[in-house]
Design a protein around this motif. Structure first.
Motif, PDB file in Angstrom:
ATOM      1  N   ALA A   5       3.226   4.077 -50.955  1.00  0.00           N
ATOM      2  CA  ALA A   5       2.897   4.592 -52.289  1.00  0.00           C
ATOM      3  C   ALA A   5       4.066   5.355 -52.903  1.00  0.00           C
ATOM      4  O   ALA A   5       4.201   5.405 -54.122  1.00  0.00           O
ATOM      5  N   LYS A   6       4.905   5.943 -52.044  1.00  0.00           N
ATOM      6  CA  LYS A   6       6.052   6.711 -52.535  1.00  0.00           C
ATOM      7  C   LYS A   6       7.280   6.392 -51.678  1.00  0.00           C
ATOM      8  O   LYS A   6       7.634   7.151 -50.769  1.00  0.00           O
ATOM      9  N   PRO A   7       7.957   5.299 -51.959  1.00  0.00           N
ATOM     10  CA  PRO A   7       9.089   4.837 -51.152  1.00  0.00           C
ATOM     11  C   PRO A   7      10.268   5.812 -51.078  1.00  0.00           C
ATOM     12  O   PRO A   7      11.098   5.704 -50.169  1.00  0.00           O
ATOM     13  N   SER A   8      10.348   6.755 -51.997  1.00  0.00           N
ATOM     14  CA  SER A   8      11.474   7.703 -52.014  1.00  0.00           C
ATOM     15  C   SER A   8      11.355   8.756 -50.900  1.00  0.00           C
ATOM     16  O   SER A   8      12.322   9.469 -50.610  1.00  0.00           O
ATOM     17  N   LEU A   9      10.192   8.838 -50.264  1.00  0.00           N
ATOM     18  CA  LEU A   9       9.998   9.810 -49.184  1.00  0.00           C
ATOM     19  C   LEU A   9      10.916   9.507 -48.005  1.00  0.00           C
ATOM     20  O   LEU A   9      11.143   8.345 -47.660  1.00  0.00           O
ATOM     21  N   GLU A  10      11.419  10.569 -47.374  1.00  0.00           N
ATOM     22  CA  GLU A  10      12.296  10.426 -46.208  1.00  0.00           C
ATOM     23  C   GLU A  10      11.606  10.860 -44.916  1.00  0.00           C
ATOM     24  O   GLU A  10      11.774  10.239 -43.875  1.00  0.00           O
ATOM     25  N   TRP A  11      10.852  11.953 -45.002  1.00  0.00           N
ATOM     26  CA  TRP A  11      10.079  12.397 -43.833  1.00  0.00           C
ATOM     27  C   TRP A  11       8.888  13.212 -44.281  1.00  0.00           C
ATOM     28  O   TRP A  11       8.930  13.866 -45.317  1.00  0.00           O
ATOM     29  N   ILE A  12       7.810  13.107 -43.511  1.00  0.00           N
ATOM     30  CA  ILE A  12       6.560  13.762 -43.887  1.00  0.00           C
ATOM     31  C   ILE A  12       5.922  14.416 -42.661  1.00  0.00           C
ATOM     32  O   ILE A  12       6.237  14.069 -41.518  1.00  0.00           O
ATOM     33  N   ASN A  13       5.034  15.364 -42.912  1.00  0.00           N
ATOM     34  CA  ASN A  13       4.176  15.875 -41.838  1.00  0.00           C
ATOM     35  C   ASN A  13       2.737  15.895 -42.329  1.00  0.00           C
ATOM     36  O   ASN A  13       2.473  15.967 -43.529  1.00  0.00           O
ATOM     37  N   GLY A  14       1.819  15.788 -41.383  1.00  0.00           N
ATOM     38  CA  GLY A  14       0.400  15.767 -41.715  1.00  0.00           C
ATOM     39  C   GLY A  14      -0.328  16.951 -41.104  1.00  0.00           C
ATOM     40  O   GLY A  14       0.264  18.005 -40.851  1.00  0.00           O
ATOM     41  N   ILE A  15      -1.600  16.762 -40.852  1.00  0.00           N
ATOM     42  CA  ILE A  15      -2.440  17.820 -40.292  1.00  0.00           C
ATOM     43  C   ILE A  15      -2.110  18.009 -38.806  1.00  0.00           C
ATOM     44  O   ILE A  15      -2.006  17.029 -38.072  1.00  0.00           O
ATOM     45  N   ASN A  16      -1.958  19.233 -38.386  1.00  0.00           N
ATOM     46  CA  ASN A  16      -1.696  19.498 -36.970  1.00  0.00           C
ATOM     47  C   ASN A  16      -2.898  19.133 -36.111  1.00  0.00           C
ATOM     48  O   ASN A  16      -4.009  19.600 -36.369  1.00  0.00           O
ATOM     49  N   GLY A  17      -2.649  18.304 -35.108  1.00  0.00           N
ATOM     50  CA  GLY A  17      -3.705  17.913 -34.179  1.00  0.00           C
ATOM     51  C   GLY A  17      -3.450  18.509 -32.802  1.00  0.00           C
ATOM     52  O   GLY A  17      -2.303  18.658 -32.382  1.00  0.00           O
TER      53      GLY A  17
END
Length: 263
Positions: free
Chosen positions: A110-122
């Motif tokens: 959805a957003k190809p410009s992203l380089e790195w992401i983080n989500g919810i801590n599990g």
């Protein structure tokens, strides 16, 4: 025959990880989205790891069993041989959420410009799996080395996904990575790209007596510049992340809707 090109590659390093290795492998193989590459790098384990790996050999796209220079050397080898644009790194005592591949793919598509992401801590503690909230990490946190135990708190590696190109751009872990290689890798990433936080589930970090972060706790803290051994200001991260949480949720919903429209 032309080799299949994957969008996401999952990397699992292992050395003598027989205790939880099979659980890790199964968490990867049971993904709702099966279109990904799975790479396992084993450092010539002396326990029953090889037997477990042979059992699932046909379901692992690339399996390397060879002596290496530790976990970060193994991860680097795996990333360099990966065909995927996006990397998810899950250690052999942790687990992927069943929708990890699907969630990560939707965000990056959805957003190809992203380089790195983080989500919810599990987390996995005392045999129970659960999720907390996604923590935000402003750029200055990495710039000044505050993404450590005693200040802002470590960035949970199991809830991170990044582009292979970013890893190669920063030249990976470097020639002599220390036990806190992930902490230093995030600092290198932050010099080239902002970490973006989303309300998605990726992985679970397991707490158990035999894990490196416990058996080598003093060494890990030393290499991540922890100053306050028995004190932490992580409640500040929690407070700010809770305030920003509604925005993170709305931003994620918007991006996931964008992905639907793109399809």
């Amino acid at each position: 025959m032309k080799k299949k090109k994957f969008f996401i590659s999952v990397i699992t390093p292992n050395y003598n990880g027989e205790k939880y290795l099979e659980q890790t492998i199964l968490s990867v193989l049971k993904q709702t989205d099966k279109n990904f590459e799975y790479i396992v790098i084993d450092g010539n384990s002396k326990d029953k790891s090889k037997k477990i790996l042979q059992k699932y050999k046909k379901k692992i796209d690339k399996l390397v069993i060879k002596e290496d220079n530790g976990i970060y050397d193994a991860v680097e080898k795996g990333i360099k041989m990966a065909s995927g644009e996006i990397i998810i790194w899950i250690n052999s005592d942790d687990l992927l959420h069943p929708n990890a591949i699907e969630n990560v793919k939707k965000i990056f598509k959805a957003k190809p410009s992203l380089e790195w992401i983080n989500g919810i801590n599990g987390y996995i503690k005392y045999g129970y799996k659960f999720f907390g909230i996604p923590y935000v990490y402003p750029k200055f946190i990495f710039k000044f080395g505050f993404a450590r135990h005693d200040i802002w708190g470590y960035l949970q590696q199991e809830s991170v996904a990044f582009k292979k190109s970013l890893f190669l751009k920063v030249r990976g872990f470097g020639l002599k990575p220390t036990i806190a290689g992930d902490y230093k890798l995030w600092m290198k990433f932050s010099k080239f790209a902002l970490l973006k936080t989303y309300y998605i589930k990726i992985g679970y970090f397991r707490s158990w007596p035999g894990q490196d972060s416990k058996t080598k706790k003093i060494e890990y803290q030393k290499n991540s510049n922890v100053y306050f051994k028995h004190l932490s200001f992580r409640y500040i991260r929690l407070f700010i992340s809770l305030i920003i949480l509604p925005y993170i949720v709305l931003k994620t919903v918007f991006l996931l809707n964008t992905y639907k429209l793109l399809k």
